[in-house]
Design a protein around this motif. Structure first.
Motif, short mmCIF file in Angstrom:
data_model
loop_
_atom_site.label_atom_id
_atom_site.label_comp_id
_atom_site.label_asym_id
_atom_site.label_seq_id
_atom_site.Cartn_x
_atom_site.Cartn_y
_atom_site.Cartn_z
N GLU A 1 -41.52 10.30 5.42
CA GLU A 1 -42.22 11.12 6.42
C GLU A 1 -43.67 10.70 6.57
OE1 GLU A 1 -42.22 15.82 7.59
OE2 GLU A 1 -42.06 15.27 5.47
N ASN B 1 -36.40 17.99 10.68
CA ASN B 1 -36.26 18.87 9.53
C ASN B 1 -35.56 20.17 9.95
OD1 ASN B 1 -37.84 17.59 7.17
ND2 ASN B 1 -39.23 17.39 8.92
N VAL C 1 -33.21 15.80 7.94
CA VAL C 1 -33.38 16.36 6.60
C VAL C 1 -33.00 17.84 6.65
CG1 VAL C 1 -34.99 16.82 4.71
CG2 VAL C 1 -35.22 14.72 6.08
#
Length: 912
Positions: free
Chosen positions: A591, A600, A272
């Motif tokens: 998540e 992330n 992400v």
């Protein structure tokens, strides 16, 4: 991923069909869209299938075929509906009708598709508004009263529209669904076709009935692509509809629900990226693709999914040197192309002319002249027009002047207010035809052709009616025709990198998925649903709300990534403007609820400012030649420029560069100063070389307004309209007040018995100045003084300023050498006045041995000029100039010193 795993759901369907004894050509594959057809054909080819291909249909095509009605939509439906509505309410015009009908049409289609009866919903809305109105004074301006009248009309209008459409065998999508209710039983019993429904997630009620009936008659099969992750978890919105379909009685041991798999739980690399900005997301694509290319050089198992169509151009730019084979499924929005933008601005111009057909605003004209395709003969006309705008600062251009300057341009007819807007459509069609004959790019040609087609279609449809058409209604109609239109790209859909929107991914699977703009509001769309029906009404009558729409988007998202191995989710984390900077809740769900670890990353585009390298210009031989010329004509303003920034001095005096004049919507400080300055010169010109009397100055005061108009139109070359509105009107009024106060100050002096004589205005005064330097023995000053007069016999040099007068005090500074104490831009007024004093006392123009030099500020004109004081003396003689001229000498010698470079002054020295 191997060939058998790519688009595994489609492979599974084909394997199932080929394993059955029934011929494939007797099947009709019903799909959510046409996109998967090419992949199905490729799979059949790879499996050496040699039979006749099955029939392919979307579910909308199937329903339309069964209903026997021809669908009507878009402009055709709008105009047809307005013709019906006029018989119900003759007071409403087309423009007003178009403001609410498109939204109502979507609501009506939902009523017909999802509720048992649209009349029940209409009755409820009317009754609901009556209840809200009960007990209130029913004034026409009451909001509830307006809503009551609206739904009262809709109860009559929509049934009338439905009746009229059916008489013509026409129907909206909602009417087609409603008509199917009466035909579905007969169709499912009598059809001999076999239907295979592939990859569906959410059916409308009538679609469910159709599928169920076909299953009951053993004339259909359903292939769902579901996963245990969102089927078993009842909280997971992605499985909302499929969890209902599992319990259909039509699914049993002999006809099971196909298929629920467990791919989402398989190991995945999910990364992400929070990126600062929309376009910045596309800059990450090369980095991600370079990683993936190590496994698959062709990237044929990779899809880039854009949730924001506006990211297509920057995405293509990022990929242009990286990808050999690329297939773009999503089209480029027509509305974003240059000709589309120009058309939007053209309609804006016409709307302004419709409101006020008196003058053109330059901001409405310039973008059109830049963006509309022009003939080569138009170029000099446009250039001359732009020069006039800049020279005269024409913000508002009169119709007369507009005709004079632009009437010979090839497309002038579309820039003026037309006789009527039916004629205007013909002019636009003619303009498009002309543009296509010019040398333009393929994309521009396609862009213009689409608009030409839209204009022709609209003209033909409008010819069937006698509506009064205004420019706003015409703009809405044209926008509707082109707003959803796209220009498609050519590509190879079976190989290479795939670039698509989310809906284009249905039924397809990819090993690598890169998704951009995974933001809340983009995925899912959330509560961005235009409707006149409240949430509770939609829910109670079975119509989709934003919750159902969120579930549909959730399914598309999870289905796409459930079989992927590498998933890259990028979202814009920048909070500015309309961007909320919030990642999609689907990311948070993965998540928090799944077992997949997420990597992330925060990609911050902000960086620590580099230590700026200041520009430094060496004084070469060519530069010194220029400086040799310069020293024979030194202006006080040149020295002030050097004190502000040596680089500006170099650009102005050595390179002779000047910033271009820009149009000013609001008069600048500089031009305000010029306006007052030039007007004063004009007013006092007739008073030169005479002792001024009270009568002279009274007459001069009376001429202020006349003189201002003269300077505006003749000297500044501005349009008088420029000063008739807004801040410029105020600026002109302030200028008039300033002029009055300056003249009143002179008048007060005369009334008190002073003798005042104007000697010169805008006077050029020159004088040599000896530097006592072997290389540069002397220089020559050359300046222009705004006003020279004598007050009670004393010579005065006066300079007008828009800014405040400074301290104007010169005295020794113990912290600085005498040669350096004026080396500061805060002493710019002192430097200027000192040089004027030197010229006045050394030029030979005046016999006086003393002179006063001052600044007359327009900020406080009633105070008169503020005089320079040197060592406490306002009456300056040559001996007084010795101290300040040492600093002036040092400034000049530094400029002429070949060993001292021109070094840029930093914007904020404390930071560097």
């Amino acid at each position: 991923m191997s060939e058998t795993l790519q688009h595994s759901f489609l492979h599974k369907i084909i394997d199932k069909l080929l394993g059955q004894k029934k011929p494939l050509h007797e099947c009709t594959l019903v799909l959510p869209g046409k996109r998967p057809v090419v992949f199905i054909k490729k799979i059949l080819l790879d499996k050496k299938y040699e039979g006749i291909l099955p029939k392919f249909q979307t579910i909308d095509e199937l329903i339309s075929d069964i209903s026997g009605l021809q669908q009507i939509s878009g402009i055709s439906l709008w105009l047809f509906a307005f013709e019906v509505f006029r018989k119900i309410d003759a007071t409403e015009d087309l423009q007003s009708f178009l403001k609410w009908f498109p939204t109502l049409l979507k609501d009506w289609d939902d009523m017909l598709k999802f509720s048992k009866s649209d009349t029940q919903v209409l009755d409820f809305m009317f009754s609901d508004e009556r209840i809200k109105n009960w007990g209130e004074l029913l004034g026409e301006e009451k909001p509830h009263r307006r809503n009551l009248n609206f739904w009262k009309k809709m109860k009559v209008f929509l049934p009338a529209l439905k009746k009229k459409l059916l008489q013509e065998d026409l129907a909206t999508p909602g009417m087609i669904h409603e008509n199917l209710k009466m035909r579905v039983e007969n169709f499912t019993q009598n059809t001999s076709d076999r239907f295979l429904f592939c990859g569906f997630n959410a059916f409308t009620p009538i679609e469910q009935k159709l599928v169920k009936n076909l299953l009951q008659w053993d004339k259909a099969e359903c292939f769902f692509q579901a996963d245990e992750y969102y089927i078993d978890d009842k909280r997971q919105e992605a499985g909302k509809f499929l969890r209902e379909y599992i319990h259909w009685k039509e699914f049993n041991e002999s006809r099971p629900f196909n298929w629920i798999e467990n791919h989402f739980s398989e190991p995945k690399n999910i990364q992400v990226f929070e990126v600062a900005g929309n376009i910045a997301q596309t800059k990450l694509l090369p980095h991600i693709l370079e990683q993936l290319k190590t496994e698959n050089s062709e990237l044929s198992n990779t899809a880039i999914v854009l949730l924001d169509e506006n990211l297509l151009p920057p995405t293509l730019e990022s990929l242009q040197h990286l990808v050999k084979s690329l297939n773009i499924t999503m089209g480029f929005p027509l509305k974003n192309l240059s000709f589309s933008v120009a058309m939007k601005k053209l309609f804006h111009l016409q709307k302004q002319l419709a409101k006020k057909d008196s003058a053109y605003y330059y901001g409405d004209i310039l973008p059109l002249l830049e963006e509309l395709p022009a003939h080569t003969q138009d170029t000099p006309i446009i250039q001359a027009f732009l020069e006039q705008l800049e020279e005269r600062n024409l913000i508002y251009i009169s119709k007369k002047l507009f005709y004079e300057l632009l009437s010979k341009i090839s497309y002038f007819s579309i820039l003026i207010k037309p006789v009527d807007y039916y004629t205007y459509l013909s002019l636009l069609i003619e303009f498009c035809e002309t543009c296509k004959r010019r040398q333009i790019s393929d994309i521009d040609f396609e862009n213009i052709s689409r608009f030409e087609k839209a204009f022709i279609s609209l003209k033909n449809q409008l010819s069937q009616y006698d509506f009064l058409l205004d420019i706003t209604a015409l703009e809405v109609l044209v926008n509707q025709m082109v707003s959803t239109d796209t220009i498609d790209f050519e590509g190879e859909p079976l190989s290479g990198l795939q670039l698509m929107g989310l809906l284009e991914t249905r039924l397809l699977n990819f090993e690598n998925v890169i998704m951009l703009s995974v933001n809340e509001g983009k995925l899912p769309l959330g509560r961005t649903y235009n409707t006149y029906l409240p949430f509770d009404v939609r829910r109670d009558f079975g119509m989709n709300t934003f919750l159902e729409n969120d579930s549909i988007y959730a399914y598309h998202f999870y289905r796409l990534i459930q079989e992927a191995r590498n998933v890259y989710l990028l979202f814009n984390g920048l909070t500015s403007g309309l961007n909320i900077g919030e990642k999609s809740r689907f990311i948070t769900q993965i998540e928090m609820e799944s077992k997949h670890p997420l990597q992330n990353f925060v990609m911050d585009s902000a960086s620590t400012p580099l230590n700026q390298q200041l520009i430094q210009i060496r004084k070469t031989a060519q530069v010194m030649e220029k400086l040799e010329e310069w020293k024979h004509k030194i202006s006080p303003s040149h020295l002030n420029t050097y004190l502000y920034n040596p680089l500006d001095f170099y650009l102005n005096q050595i390179l002779n560069t000047r910033l271009p004049e820009e149009l000013e919507e609001e008069i600048s400080v500089r031009n305000f100063g010029n306006l007052v300055h030039y007007t004063l010169e004009h007013l006092y010109q007739s008073l030169l070389h005479k002792k001024l009397s009270k009568a002279d100055l009274q007459k001069t005061k009376e001429r202020v307004e006349e003189a201002l108009e003269y300077i505006i139109t003749e000297k500044l070359k501005h349009s008088s309209d420029y000063y008739k509105r807004g801040m410029n009107y105020i600026h002109k009024s302030v200028a008039a007040r300033t002029l009055h106060r300056i003249i009143e100050k002179d008048l007060n002096d005369v009334e008190k018995g002073a003798e005042l004589e104007i000697i010169a205005l805008e006077q050029n005064i020159c004088a040599d100045f000896y530097l006592e330097n072997t290389l540069h023995p002397k220089v020559h000053f050359n300046g222009f003084v705004d006003r020279i007069d004598r007050l009670n016999g004393h010579l005065r040099i006066i300079d007008y300023k828009s800014a405040k007068a400074g301290g104007l005090q010169i005295k020794p500074n113990p912290k600085k050498e005498d040669e350096e104490f004026l080396f500061d831009k805060k002493y710019k007024q002192e430097v200027q006045l000192v040089i004027y004093a030197h010229c006045a006392l050394h030029s030979g123009l005046f016999a006086d041995h003393q002179v006063q030099c001052g600044i007359w500020s327009f900020v406080s004109p009633e105070q008169g000029p503020k005089m320079l004081s040197i060592l406490g003396n306002e009456f300056i003689d040559k001996s007084h100039l010795a101290l300040p001229m040492k600093s002036v000498k040092s400034i000049i010698l530094e400029i002429l010193n070949a060993d001292i470079d021109f070094i840029e002054t930093p914007p904020n020295p404390s930071v560097i």
